[in-house]
Design a protein around this motif. Structure first.
Motif, PDB file in Angstrom:
ATOM      1  N   THR A 145       0.821  -1.204   0.000  1.00  0.00           N
ATOM      2  CA  THR A 145       0.000   0.000   0.000  1.00  0.00           C
ATOM      3  C   THR A 145       0.857   1.257   0.000  1.00  0.00           C
ATOM      4  O   THR A 145       0.590   2.193  -0.755  1.00  0.00           O
ATOM      5  N   ARG A 148       2.715   1.442  -3.490  1.00  0.00           N
ATOM      6  CA  ARG A 148       1.792   1.780  -4.571  1.00  0.00           C
ATOM      7  C   ARG A 148       1.359   3.240  -4.501  1.00  0.00           C
ATOM      8  O   ARG A 148       1.382   3.960  -5.495  1.00  0.00           O
ATOM      9  N   SER A 152       2.480   6.109  -7.097  1.00  0.00           N
ATOM     10  CA  SER A 152       1.364   6.760  -7.784  1.00  0.00           C
ATOM     11  C   SER A 152       1.437   8.273  -7.624  1.00  0.00           C
ATOM     12  O   SER A 152       1.179   9.019  -8.572  1.00  0.00           O
TER      13      SER A 152
END
Length: 167
Positions: A145, A148, A152
């Motif tokens: 998490t 990512r 991002s």
């Protein structure tokens, strides 16, 4: 223009049709396995409903404290670098469906917000999930998490800068 009626874009319709076709194919091929898979899917959905409702509540609270109009007003007053970073952060902590986000960003650009901060807002809005972090952490783990969302966020800034050069 959809004046209050029900609307689905062609992509959504294609996904629904494809899903129905594959479900029928699966039922024909092996009815028992398909029933088991559907029960498992509904079971997972049932287990996630509390998390999903919590996210929806949190989204409502965030939008109550940070209405889009205030975001636009803030962004317009900053230099491009500060506006881009601030917009990216606002986008990361806000969760708005894409079908609302795109027209919203268009409105911000029409109101005078430069393209780079507007794209930073849009890309983090759709790619980074601070609000959904607890659910994502629960389902995929903390390391995944964080990586990512971090990547991002970085790619959202890069995309915004590239769009600033292109447009």
């Amino acid at each position: 223009n959809n004046k209050g009626g029900f609307y689905m874009d062609i992509f959504t319709i294609a996904i629904w049709i494809g899903t129905i076709i594959f479900l029928i194919f699966s039922m024909i091929k092996n009815k028992e396995k398909t029933k088991i898979a559907l029960k498992m899917a509904f079971g997972m959905g049932k287990n996630m409903i509390l998390s999903i409702l919590s996210i929806i509540l949190l989204i409502g609270l965030i939008l109550a404290f940070l209405p889009p109009e205030q975001i636009a007003e803030f962004v317009e007053k900053q230099n491009v670098l500060v506006a881009t970073i601030a917009s990216a952060i606002f986008g990361a902590i806000t969760l708005i469906p894409a079908f609302i986000a795109f027209p919203l960003v268009g409105t911000l650009v029409d109101a005078g917000v430069e393209i780079v901060p507007a794209v930073a807002f849009l890309t983090t809005l759709t790619m980074v999930g601070i609000v959904t972090f607890p659910l994502e952490k629960k389902e995929f783990g903390m390391k995944f998490t964080i990586v990512r969302n971090g990547l991002s966020f970085i790619f959202a800034i890069v995309i915004a800068l590239v769009m600033g050069v292109i447009i």
